[in-house]
Design a protein around this motif. Structure first.
Motif, PDB file in Angstrom:
ATOM      1  N   VAL A   1     -19.943  48.676  22.101  1.00  0.00           N
ATOM      2  CA  VAL A   1     -19.314  47.356  22.089  1.00  0.00           C
ATOM      3  C   VAL A   1     -20.358  46.283  22.386  1.00  0.00           C
ATOM      4  N   ARG A   2     -21.203  46.536  23.364  1.00  0.00           N
ATOM      5  CA  ARG A   2     -22.256  45.566  23.709  1.00  0.00           C
ATOM      6  C   ARG A   2     -23.204  45.349  22.530  1.00  0.00           C
ATOM      7  N   THR A   3     -23.552  46.426  21.848  1.00  0.00           N
ATOM      8  CA  THR A   3     -24.473  46.336  20.725  1.00  0.00           C
ATOM      9  C   THR A   3     -23.855  45.566  19.564  1.00  0.00           C
ATOM     10  N   LYS A   4     -22.600  45.856  19.240  1.00  0.00           N
ATOM     11  CA  LYS A   4     -21.927  45.146  18.143  1.00  0.00           C
ATOM     12  C   LYS A   4     -21.737  43.672  18.486  1.00  0.00           C
ATOM     13  N   ALA A   5     -21.420  43.374  19.749  1.00  0.00           N
ATOM     14  CA  ALA A   5     -21.278  41.979  20.159  1.00  0.00           C
ATOM     15  C   ALA A   5     -22.610  41.249  20.037  1.00  0.00           C
ATOM     16  N   LEU A   6     -23.697  41.908  20.405  1.00  0.00           N
ATOM     17  CA  LEU A   6     -25.020  41.302  20.260  1.00  0.00           C
ATOM     18  C   LEU A   6     -25.344  41.048  18.797  1.00  0.00           C
ATOM     19  N   GLY A   7     -24.950  41.987  17.925  1.00  0.00           N
ATOM     20  CA  GLY A   7     -25.166  41.778  16.496  1.00  0.00           C
ATOM     21  C   GLY A   7     -24.428  40.549  15.991  1.00  0.00           C
ATOM     22  N   ALA A   8     -23.195  40.360  16.459  1.00  0.00           N
ATOM     23  CA  ALA A   8     -22.413  39.191  16.052  1.00  0.00           C
ATOM     24  C   ALA A   8     -23.032  37.906  16.593  1.00  0.00           C
ATOM     25  N   ILE A   9     -23.503  37.936  17.835  1.00  0.00           N
ATOM     26  CA  ILE A   9     -24.167  36.766  18.418  1.00  0.00           C
ATOM     27  C   ILE A   9     -25.427  36.427  17.623  1.00  0.00           C
ATOM     28  N   SER A  10     -26.184  37.444  17.243  1.00  0.00           N
ATOM     29  CA  SER A  10     -27.401  37.219  16.462  1.00  0.00           C
ATOM     30  C   SER A  10     -27.088  36.501  15.150  1.00  0.00           C
ATOM     31  N   SER A  11     -26.014  36.912  14.488  1.00  0.00           N
ATOM     32  CA  SER A  11     -25.620  36.260  13.237  1.00  0.00           C
ATOM     33  C   SER A  11     -25.098  34.853  13.493  1.00  0.00           C
ATOM     34  N   LEU A  12     -24.428  34.661  14.622  1.00  0.00           N
ATOM     35  CA  LEU A  12     -23.809  33.378  14.935  1.00  0.00           C
ATOM     36  C   LEU A  12     -24.839  32.309  15.292  1.00  0.00           C
ATOM     37  N   VAL A  13     -25.931  32.688  15.951  1.00  0.00           N
ATOM     38  CA  VAL A  13     -26.895  31.678  16.419  1.00  0.00           C
ATOM     39  C   VAL A  13     -27.949  31.323  15.370  1.00  0.00           C
ATOM     40  N   ARG A  14     -28.067  32.109  14.311  1.00  0.00           N
ATOM     41  CA  ARG A  14     -29.118  31.831  13.330  1.00  0.00           C
ATOM     42  C   ARG A  14     -28.833  30.528  12.604  1.00  0.00           C
ATOM     43  N   HIS A  15     -29.817  29.599  12.703  1.00  0.00           N
ATOM     44  CA  HIS A  15     -29.713  28.279  12.071  1.00  0.00           C
ATOM     45  C   HIS A  15     -28.466  27.538  12.553  1.00  0.00           C
ATOM     46  N   ASN A  16     -28.097  27.751  13.806  1.00  0.00           N
ATOM     47  CA  ASN A  16     -26.888  27.159  14.372  1.00  0.00           C
ATOM     48  C   ASN A  16     -27.237  26.627  15.772  1.00  0.00           C
ATOM     49  N   LYS A  17     -27.680  25.393  15.835  1.00  0.00           N
ATOM     50  CA  LYS A  17     -28.167  24.833  17.101  1.00  0.00           C
ATOM     51  C   LYS A  17     -27.114  24.806  18.199  1.00  0.00           C
ATOM     52  N   PRO A  18     -25.846  24.437  17.908  1.00  0.00           N
ATOM     53  CA  PRO A  18     -24.847  24.471  18.982  1.00  0.00           C
ATOM     54  C   PRO A  18     -24.687  25.865  19.603  1.00  0.00           C
ATOM     55  N   ALA A  19     -24.762  26.898  18.773  1.00  0.00           N
ATOM     56  CA  ALA A  19     -24.621  28.258  19.295  1.00  0.00           C
ATOM     57  C   ALA A  19     -25.840  28.649  20.130  1.00  0.00           C
ATOM     58  N   VAL A  20     -27.031  28.239  19.695  1.00  0.00           N
ATOM     59  CA  VAL A  20     -28.239  28.526  20.476  1.00  0.00           C
ATOM     60  C   VAL A  20     -28.149  27.851  21.839  1.00  0.00           C
TER      61      VAL A  20
END
Length: 297
Positions: A81-100
Motif C-alpha cells: 500500500v505504501r509503495t502504490k501510494a508513493l507511485g501515485a504521489i510521484s505521478s501527481l507531483v510531476r509538473h504540478n507545483k501545487p502538489a510539490v
C-alpha cells in the motif's frame, strides 16, 4: 471493479470524465478501505489517472486526494500500500507545483527517508526516482535533503546489489554534488570526502570485474561514477584510463537517471497514434459493465 476501471482510465479523456460522472470521489474513498489490497489498487488507479494529465491532477488535488495518498505512503502498515501510494504521489507531483508544495509542507521528504531505509527494493526504487526528480526540479531542496541525512543513506544504497538502486542512488548523490558546487559549499568534512571516495573506488573495482554483458548494461552507472568523481575531486576517474567509461561502439552520453516517466502503456500508445486516429473517431467503450439487458418480450 478497480482493475477494470484502470483499463478504461488509461485513456486521458476517460480519466478526465471520471469526475464528471461522479466517480472520482468514490475512488478516492477506497484509499481508506479496510482491506489493504483495495487501498493499494485504488492508489494504482489514481496514479494512472493523473499520469501526465494536468486536468486530472488538479481534480484530484481539489477533491482532497493528496491527503489520503500521503497518509498511506507515510504510515500504512502494508508495504505494498505504501509503495502504490508513493507511485501515485510521484505521478501527481510531476509538473504540478501545487502538489510539490503540498508534499514539502506535509514533511514528505521525511517519508522518503523512511522509504529509503526500508528493506523493500521496490519501495526504495520508487523513493529514489521521486527524490531525483524533485532535486532536479527544485535544487533548493538539496539543503533540506542534506539536513535530513540523505547523503549517508544514498552512500549506503550506492553499494546495493541491485543495479537500478545503485544508479538511482548515485544520481541522487550527483544532484547533491552539483548543488554544492552551485552554492559554493566548501564545508564538506574530510570524513565525508573519504567515505565518498571509498565508495567510488569500490564501484570502479566492481565495474572492472563485471562481465562484458554486465558492463554494457551498466553504462549509466559508469558515467555517474566518473561524473561524481570529477565533480568532487576535480579530476577524471580511473575508469577513463582503464578504458571502461566509453566502450567500443558506444557514444558518450550524459547520465539521466531521472528520465523514467512511468507512462502507462495504453496512454503512450494513444499519444503516439493521436494524429492517425483523429480522422476516424470511434465510439468510446463502456466505462463499466455491459449495460441494461434488453426486454425479452
Amino acid at each position: 471493479m478497480l482493475e477494470e476501471l484502470q483499463e478504461h482510465v488509461e485513456s486521458i479523456d476517460m480519466a478526465n470524465d471520471l469526475h464528471s460522472i461522479g466517480g472520482l470521489v468514490p475512488l478516492l474513498g477506497y484509499l481508506k478501505n479496510s482491506h489493504a489490497n483495495i487501498r493499494a489498487k485504488a492508489a494504482e488507479v489514481v496514479s494512472t489517472i493523473v499520469q501526465n494529465n494536468p486536468k486530472s491532477q488538479q481534480l484530484v488535488m481539489e477533491a482532497n486526494g493528496f491527503e489520503p495518498l500521503l497518509s498511506n505512503f507515510a504510515s500504512d502498515p502494508d508495504v505494498t500500500v505504501r509503495t502504490k501510494a508513493l507511485g501515485a504521489i510521484s505521478s501527481l507531483v510531476r509538473h504540478n507545483k501545487p502538489a510539490v508544495t503540498a508534499f514539502r509542507l506535509a514533511n514528505g521528504y521525511a517519508g522518503l527517508r523512511d522509504a529509503l531505509n526500508s528493506d523493500n527494493v521496490r519501495f526504495q526504487r520508487k523513493a529514489l526516482n521521486l527524490i531525483h526528480y524533485l532535486l532536479k526540479e527544485n535544487t533548493a531542496d538539496c539543503t533540506t535533503v542534506n539536513e535530513l541525512g540523505f547523503q549517508r543513506i544514498l552512500l549506503h544504497l550506492a553499494s546495493s546489489e541491485h543495479g537500478d538502486i545503485r544508479e538511482a542512488a548515485l544520481g541522487g548523490l550527483l544532484e547533491l554534488a552539483k548543488h554544492d558546487v552551485d552554492v559554493g559549499k566548501v564545508g564538506r568534512s574530510a570524513e565525508e570526502d573519504l567515505k565518498l571516495k571509498a565508495l567510488l573506488e569500490e564501484r570502479i573495482e566492481g565495474i572492472r570485474l563485471m562481465s562484458a554483458e554486465d558492463l554494457g548494461a551498466a553504462k549509466e552507472e559508469r558515467q555517474l561514477v566518473d561524473t561524481l568523481w570529477e565533480t568532487y575531486f576535480n579530476e577524471p576517474s580511473s575508469l577513463r584510463e582503464k578504458g571502461l567509461l566509453v566502450l567500443p561502439g558506444e557514444d558518450a552520453q550524459p547520465p539521466d537517471v531521472a528520465s523514467k516517466q512511468f507512462e502507462p502503456p495504453l496512454r503512450a500508445w494513444a499519444a503516439a497514434n493521436k494524429d492517425a486516429t483523429a480522422e476516424k473517431k470511434q465510439a468510446p467503450p463502456l466505462l463499466l459493465g455491459a449495460g441494461p439487458a434488453s426486454g425479452s418480450g
